[in-house]
Design a protein around this motif. Structure first.
Motif: not given
Length: 155
Positions: A59-65, A113-118
């Motif tokens: 997931p992190r490799a695709l930007g899902f932090d 999700a990409r970040d907490m806002d998302e």
């Protein structure tokens, strides 16, 4: 239920580690000729033992932090509500795994999700706007200790 023999177990262990094995490698792993190994794998598929072949993607490799386990309790538990919730889960790509469970919650979801806002936007739209949710509790994943879902193959 199909009876799993020693050869099936070796085959299943090998393809859980690497679903891209060649026929020769698969045959070597389970003690069969390449042709016999492929026939055996095909039979395990047709019997429903092997559900699908897939890649485990980071997931992190695709930007899902943000990766979160979310326990969801529905406000109402009638068949229609559960069926609609199940269908919406299946149609929502941010929910990568989902389980209808017993206990304090009704469902456990794995959400990316990409970040907490998302993630916040997702929860507002999915939980508040679309479904009769009583509560949901989020546990954010700090690190994946074990993932991929390989099963132990019983004797």
């Amino acid at each position: 239920m199909r009876k799993i023999d020693k050869t099936d177990r070796r085959l299943l262990q090998a393809i859980q580690e690497n679903a891209l094995l060649t026929a020769e490698q698969l045959g070597e792993a389970c003690g069969l000729s390449p042709t016999a190994a492929l026939k055996r794998r095909k039979k395990l598929r047709s019997d429903g033992v092997i559900e699908r072949d897939s890649a485990v993607v980071s997931p992190r490799a695709l930007g899902f932090d943000i990766m979160a386990l979310v326990m969801v309790t529905l406000d109402r538990e009638d068949r229609g509500v559960i069926d609609r919730f199940n269908q919406d889960i299946r149609n929502t790509p941010q929910i990568t795994q989902a389980y209808y469970i017993t206990g304090d919650a009704d469902f456990v979801l794995f959400i990316v999700a990409r970040d907490m806002d998302e993630y916040d936007q997702f929860t507002r739209e999915f939980f508040y706007d679309r479904h009769p949710i009583k509560t949901f509790k989020t546990c954010v994943v700090l690190s994946a200790v074990k993932s991929g879902g390989a099963l132990p193959i019983p004797d």
